[in-house]
Design an enzyme around this catalytic site. Sequence first.
Site, PDB file in Angstrom:
ATOM      1  N   ASP A  79       0.784  -1.107   0.132  1.00  0.00           N
ATOM      2  CA  ASP A  79      -0.042   0.090  -0.030  1.00  0.00           C
ATOM      3  C   ASP A  79       0.872   1.080   0.062  1.00  0.00           C
ATOM      4  OD1 ASP A  79       1.041  -0.115   2.624  1.00  0.00           O
ATOM      5  OD2 ASP A  79      -1.105  -0.348   3.515  1.00  0.00           O
ATOM      6  N   SER A  80       2.137   1.230   0.019  1.00  0.00           N
ATOM      7  CA  SER A  80       3.056   2.157  -0.294  1.00  0.00           C
ATOM      8  C   SER A  80       2.955   2.713  -1.538  1.00  0.00           C
ATOM      9  CB  SER A  80       4.507   1.771  -0.221  1.00  0.00           C
ATOM     10  OG  SER A  80       4.457   0.596  -0.763  1.00  0.00           O
ATOM     11  N   ASP A 118      -0.563  -6.276  -0.168  1.00  0.00           N
ATOM     12  CA  ASP A 118      -1.117  -5.680   1.074  1.00  0.00           C
ATOM     13  C   ASP A 118      -2.699  -5.669   1.194  1.00  0.00           C
ATOM     14  OD1 ASP A 118       0.741  -4.860   3.094  1.00  0.00           O
ATOM     15  OD2 ASP A 118       1.414  -3.172   1.897  1.00  0.00           O
ATOM     16  N   LYS A 148      -0.569  -9.386   3.080  1.00  0.00           N
ATOM     17  CA  LYS A 148       0.086  -8.970   4.235  1.00  0.00           C
ATOM     18  C   LYS A 148      -1.024  -8.192   4.827  1.00  0.00           C
ATOM     19  CE  LYS A 148       3.431  -5.679   3.960  1.00  0.00           C
ATOM     20  NZ  LYS A 148       2.734  -4.595   4.931  1.00  0.00           N
ATOM     21  N   GLU A 150      -1.194  -5.464   8.590  1.00  0.00           N
ATOM     22  CA  GLU A 150      -0.534  -5.053   9.576  1.00  0.00           C
ATOM     23  C   GLU A 150      -1.191  -5.147  11.060  1.00  0.00           C
ATOM     24  OE1 GLU A 150       0.665  -0.692   7.205  1.00  0.00           O
ATOM     25  OE2 GLU A 150      -0.347  -0.819   9.037  1.00  0.00           O
ATOM     26  N   GLU A 217       9.275  -3.242  11.081  1.00  0.00           N
ATOM     27  CA  GLU A 217       9.562  -1.998  10.442  1.00  0.00           C
ATOM     28  C   GLU A 217       9.910  -0.890  11.414  1.00  0.00           C
ATOM     29  OE1 GLU A 217       8.034   1.447   7.366  1.00  0.00           O
ATOM     30  OE2 GLU A 217       6.792  -0.256   7.637  1.00  0.00           O
TER      31      GLU A 217
END
Length: 300
Positions: A79-80, A118, A148, A150, A217
């Site tokens: 999602d970057s 993501d 992925k 978070e 991270e």
Amino acid sequence: MTLSPAQEPAAGATAEPTAKPAKEHTKTLYGGTGSRRVTIRDIAAAKGRGEKWPMLTAYDAMTASVFDESGIPVLLVGDSMGNCHLGYESTVPVTMDEITLLSAAVVRGTKRALIVADLPFGAYQEGPVQALRNATRLVKEAGVGAVKLEGGERSAHQVELLVSSGIPVMAHVGLTPQSVHAFGGYPVQGRGEEAAQQLLRDAKAVQDAGAFAVVLEAVPAELAAEVTRSLHIPTVGIGAGAECDAQVLVWTDMAGLNAGRVPRFVKQYLALRELLGGAAKAFAEDVVGGTFPAEEHTFH
């Protein structure tokens, strides 16, 4: 055993050379060969061998094909993309439609790499059922090999349901960019005894829930090393020191395409923004000066 005349080689004939066994495909993740996709079993085996491996982000078929051909074993459709591809100020606005569209492009552009996508903000926070619905979409519509998400303990139930449903999950703890508003920025996580113990609990929670790897991270290197030693699944560092099992960078950071401040943990391997800008100026000057198109670029 005596050969019959029909079985004996003719006079002066040379014996057929013994067939050499086919060369086995290399088992290493980076630069390994083979006709199949890298899988989570390959990732687990690398942890057992103590092999470190690289991961990069990718958001389109052409760039992904370059990284795939370069031997990068895992590509993250992160999602970057919000910051470095779609023009958003953070990852928060990225939608499922955007992730799905670009993930499908990356899958089409690659042959070997494991493609991880993501789950964007708002796609799994409601609970496991929402997470399964959206992860299923990424697997079915985009063709990714894993997703992925978070969060540590707070996301463990989501991880557990996805894995039990057959969808591999890479977890992400430490600095979780989707929580930028809660963090008030992008501070290093895990400093201090209480914060360090919470991060370790988060990492173990997603491992116990079935995650095949966990991104760390913006974590102090000493804490990341402790987490890596404590887990049987690989850790993927980004700003987490050299002791992680793998390292990931956003490709536009790695290649020097982004403008502005470069995070401390980024090493730029190319000045791509400068190179592209120079090429664009050279093209423009040729057009303005009347030297492009030249005869060799012209049909008659």
